[in-house]
Design a protein around this motif. Sequence first.
Motif, mmCIF file in Angstrom:
data_model
loop_
_atom_site.group_PDB
_atom_site.id
_atom_site.type_symbol
_atom_site.label_atom_id
_atom_site.label_comp_id
_atom_site.label_asym_id
_atom_site.label_seq_id
_atom_site.Cartn_x
_atom_site.Cartn_y
_atom_site.Cartn_z
ATOM 1 N N ASP A 734 23.114 -2.865 0.792
ATOM 2 C CA ASP A 734 23.989 -2.017 -0.029
ATOM 3 C C ASP A 734 25.338 -1.853 0.652
ATOM 4 N N LEU A 735 25.882 -2.960 1.168
ATOM 5 C CA LEU A 735 27.171 -2.910 1.841
ATOM 6 C C LEU A 735 28.279 -2.789 0.798
ATOM 7 N N ALA A 736 29.010 -1.690 0.831
ATOM 8 C CA ALA A 736 30.111 -1.419 -0.097
ATOM 9 C C ALA A 736 31.039 -0.420 0.569
ATOM 10 N N ALA A 737 32.281 -0.340 0.062
ATOM 11 C CA ALA A 737 33.248 0.559 0.681
ATOM 12 C C ALA A 737 32.791 2.008 0.602
ATOM 13 N N ARG A 738 32.003 2.347 -0.408
ATOM 14 C CA ARG A 738 31.516 3.735 -0.524
ATOM 15 C C ARG A 738 30.542 4.077 0.583
ATOM 16 N N ASN A 739 29.930 3.057 1.205
ATOM 17 C CA ASN A 739 28.969 3.274 2.278
ATOM 18 C C ASN A 739 29.569 3.000 3.649
ATOM 19 N N ILE A 740 30.888 2.936 3.744
ATOM 20 C CA ILE A 740 31.606 2.837 5.015
ATOM 21 C C ILE A 740 32.322 4.165 5.242
ATOM 22 N N LEU A 741 32.132 4.781 6.402
ATOM 23 C CA LEU A 741 32.764 6.057 6.714
ATOM 24 C C LEU A 741 33.921 5.819 7.678
ATOM 25 N N VAL A 742 34.956 6.688 7.584
ATOM 26 C CA VAL A 742 36.187 6.527 8.365
ATOM 27 C C VAL A 742 36.438 7.810 9.141
ATOM 28 N N ASN A 743 36.693 7.671 10.449
ATOM 29 C CA ASN A 743 36.996 8.858 11.241
ATOM 30 C C ASN A 743 38.511 9.071 11.338
ATOM 31 N N SER A 744 38.937 10.046 12.120
ATOM 32 C CA SER A 744 40.354 10.406 12.187
ATOM 33 C C SER A 744 41.195 9.324 12.837
ATOM 34 N N ASN A 745 40.584 8.411 13.593
ATOM 35 C CA ASN A 745 41.315 7.309 14.229
ATOM 36 C C ASN A 745 41.270 6.028 13.413
ATOM 37 N N LEU A 746 40.870 6.135 12.144
ATOM 38 C CA LEU A 746 40.772 4.996 11.226
ATOM 39 C C LEU A 746 39.717 3.986 11.673
ATOM 40 N N VAL A 747 38.750 4.420 12.486
ATOM 41 C CA VAL A 747 37.636 3.554 12.858
ATOM 42 C C VAL A 747 36.609 3.584 11.732
ATOM 43 N N CYS A 748 36.244 2.404 11.227
ATOM 44 C CA CYS A 748 35.289 2.302 10.125
ATOM 45 C C CYS A 748 33.888 2.050 10.677
ATOM 46 N N LYS A 749 32.895 2.746 10.111
ATOM 47 C CA LYS A 749 31.522 2.636 10.586
ATOM 48 C C LYS A 749 30.576 2.448 9.409
ATOM 49 N N VAL A 750 29.647 1.510 9.568
ATOM 50 C CA VAL A 750 28.653 1.223 8.537
ATOM 51 C C VAL A 750 27.644 2.364 8.490
ATOM 52 N N SER A 751 27.309 2.806 7.277
ATOM 53 C CA SER A 751 26.352 3.899 7.115
ATOM 54 C C SER A 751 25.463 3.615 5.914
ATOM 55 N N ASP A 752 24.652 4.602 5.539
ATOM 56 C CA ASP A 752 23.756 4.554 4.375
ATOM 57 C C ASP A 752 22.776 3.392 4.490
ATOM 58 N N PHE A 753 21.654 3.654 5.157
ATOM 59 C CA PHE A 753 20.656 2.625 5.396
ATOM 60 C C PHE A 753 19.435 2.810 4.505
ATOM 61 N N GLY A 754 19.641 3.392 3.322
ATOM 62 C CA GLY A 754 18.503 3.660 2.448
ATOM 63 C C GLY A 754 17.911 2.428 1.801
ATOM 64 N N LEU A 755 18.734 1.356 1.583
ATOM 65 C CA LEU A 755 18.226 0.167 0.898
ATOM 66 C C LEU A 755 17.910 -0.965 1.859
ATOM 67 N N SER A 756 18.079 -0.759 3.172
ATOM 68 C CA SER A 756 17.944 -1.852 4.131
ATOM 69 C C SER A 756 16.488 -2.196 4.376
ATOM 70 N N ARG A 757 16.255 -3.412 4.839
ATOM 71 C CA ARG A 757 14.901 -3.881 5.103
ATOM 72 C C ARG A 757 14.880 -4.758 6.354
#
Length: 973
Positions: A734-757
């Motif tokens: 379920d890799l999508a921009a809605r499942n990428i989180l951004v911190n104050s330093n513009l570092v992007c991190k992969v999240s939302d592992f509900g559909l992973s296998r």
Amino acid sequence: LELLFPPSYSLFAETLMDSRWATTELAWTTFPESGWEEVSGYDDSMSPIRTYQVCNVRQPNQNNWLRTDYVPRKGVLRVYVELKFSVRDCASIPNIPGSCKETFNLFYYESEGDVATDSSPLWKENPYVKVDTIAPDESFSLLEAGRINTKVRSFGPLSKAGFYLAFQDLGACMSLISVRVFFKKCSTTIANFAVFPETATGAEATSLVIAPGACVANAMEVSVPLKLYCNGDGEWMVPVGSCTCVAGYEPAGENTQCQVHPACIPGTFKSKFGEGTCAPCPANSRTSSRGANICPCLNGFYRADSDPPDSSCTTIPLAPRNVISSVNETSLSLEWDEPMDTGGRGDLVYNVVCKKCLRDLSPCTRCDDNVDIAPRRLGMRQRKVVVRNLQAHTRYSFEVQAVNGVSGKNPSSPNYSTVNITTNQAAPSAVPTVHLMRSTADTLSLSWLPPEKPNGVILDYEIKYQERGQAMAHTVTSQHSSVNVEGLRAATPYVVQVRARTVAGYGRYSNPMDFSTNLHISSGRKKSVQDQLTLIIGSVLAGLVVVVALVVIAVVCLKKQRSGSELEYTEKLQQYISPGVKVYIDPFTYEDPNDAVHEFAKEIDISCVKIEEVIGAGEFGEVCRGRLKQAGRREMVVAIKTLKAGYTERQRRDFLAEASIMGQFDHPNVIRLEGVLTRSCPVLIITEFMENGALDSFLRLNDGRFTMTQLVGMLRGIAAGMKYLSDMNYVHRDLAARNILVNSNLVCKVSDFGLSRFLDDTSADPTYTSSLGGKIPIRWTAPEAIAFRKFTSASDVWSYGIVMWEVVSYGERPYWDMSNQDVMTAVEQDYRLPPPMDCPMVLHQLMLECWMKERNLRPKFSRIVSTLDKLLRNAASLKVVTSSYSGKSQNIATYFIPFVTALLHDWKRLLKMSLCRDNIIKSGTRGADVEKQEVMKDLLRLGGTLPGHNRKSPEDSQEIIRQQMSQTLPIRV
């Protein structure tokens, strides 16, 4: 199509129920009796209304229900609910237990008639259907006036005659002021001389409902079928087919009827039969003939190729006025005023042409691509630019051109103003990132690359270092791009920065980097390590490892000699000799999945956690922001996911499964798990807090504010996180921009592992096959995953290509308003998303590689990271921009792609191009790629251009075709 068939927009909503209409008691059903209470009140206009309120915050385990009267749905498939309510801030209520809430739940229950009673249906989530958890935008305290929140939610499709609404309170102090139920529909409209009836919206918010049309009186069909689409917002869109007035009639009433018209007299014209009336010639044009279909322009005036025949004739603009230049070392600022005469058009833009001039009398030449002109070189509406990356002590000439839509019609155009400048001496640019080569108890060995723009000879480097958190800093100098900083304290973190110096002075410091010295090692410990090392070296397995490591090091050393880059050599060496990556373990393989939580996630004491505010609602409960303070660590802001009350054991297991997954990951571009609370109520998952939230919404809020280098940096971080997950044999799904989180330093991190296998690494072609159907995010999912439920790292690469498109387009919806079925059909027919506006060619090329139909041909995440690193080191490659279009016109254009493809094949067959293909196939070459190659070559020979290049000159278009042939269409023998 939008010019031929302008849409007629109409938004209309019809109300099914509104509590504000009540003149007597509402008498809705409540459970228990001590819960919701009906009271009288006043709305904003001081009209009396009936409201419901509840405030049992001092009693724990609240479960209060309120159900409306029966609402007939009148045949509609989707309804909307508008709620007005106010909520008391829990922090403002003294001496209350921790069960106070600031949210409530919205449900509905369908029925063929008004059959509900005080006890039926049961007062629990099933048989009700949950719509959403409703959280206020603003709550109020005791000393403040009540703040009214308005929320709108929708649900569907509905299948029975009507429904009830239900509201569940779990311990809030709130007032439900009004409830309005309505549905949207497109009202009756006339477009293109056709009448379309009133049409209700579809079952889904993205549904398109077809409405057939009929021609008005004295009109006939030009193209069929006649239809309009009614979208989920009650808007008419995408007209198909049209009517026109029959002979002897002309349009009237804004294209809603046809009436008899006389022939056009001299001085008037009618451009097309059946469209428009006989009108006077537009400004700056005239005709002396009768029945003219166009009025020619007067001398010195023109129409652009895209101007309709009934538009006024215009002229080219004069040159920009008052051009002001300001030189700052190797940068330049240019400003100017609008021309005295813009030519009578509204499409005036400016071009800035940079020319580099030598000191002799030879003519000036165009500047190279390294010169950066912001916001852009061509087609600007702004009257100010900033020019960077000029050479020091060099003379330049800049032309500021004023251009409009008819500038190309005049041989002497465009008009421009010229300014000549000479740059000054400049300090060097900032040093790139500093790297740690090795560390001991008292020494840090550092290295770095020289500045990208030294602007002269580098005399030396200054290295500034200080203990983290200390104000006092120390400096040392070095003649080379490396240094050993000695005399440091053991086991201490240091902040290091480096800057370069030329005769013009010091440049800017590099970004601060944190490095730590090692602990002292006792002699006994050293001896133990040496003994163990001797035993390991004596084993056969270690011997093989050493041999492989030596071979790899030798290869990397050879690469270092060829490249001459010490930093690249060091990074590659560390990559090859690093220990093996651990493999992900599926928590559901445990006999008791709860054991996985305790193995992979840290249990945190409830006293260390402080919840501050609710920031949203998740699948299992509320999402909050709070603080985590643990012994020996600084207090930090965290995100807290809560498990709602009344959960089942399966819900608890699924909720904690995500923590079991996250707890196995440790990478700067993957969301970090801080810990879990499983022994308290409610159950909590605590992760690091990402200040800027989801990437898609963050980009939409900051549209156009980032440089392309910053966007590529974000993409590089996402790719690095996915490479890490892929190396662990982990598929995200379920890799999508809605499942990428951004911190104050513009570092992007992969999240939302509900559909992973989990992937079976022992298979030659590891895949995960879902035994259940389930919902799949069609727009982000690879074709083989949609068709066969085959998920691999290659399908994640396809999704990553969609994420790239989302990032470059600043959060635009992939495939726009196309339905999921249309998306699947288009992708199956080899349609791929076009480049977003201002998209570098190399980025769109990488997207197309990610979207290869054959999954084995898609790049690995390791190669994607390497490619993006090269782009970041060579920023000039990001300045070659593809031709692109944006807006709703693309939506319509996508419907014609199969027809254009068929036309191309027919055209190629008529020209007997297939003979060339057959000959190549006979010679042993794979036909599919050769066919594409030959089409490109034939386009070049015939002077054709690729789709999307029609705004460029033939020479530019052919060069782009050659580049794409060399990059995307290799001949494989």
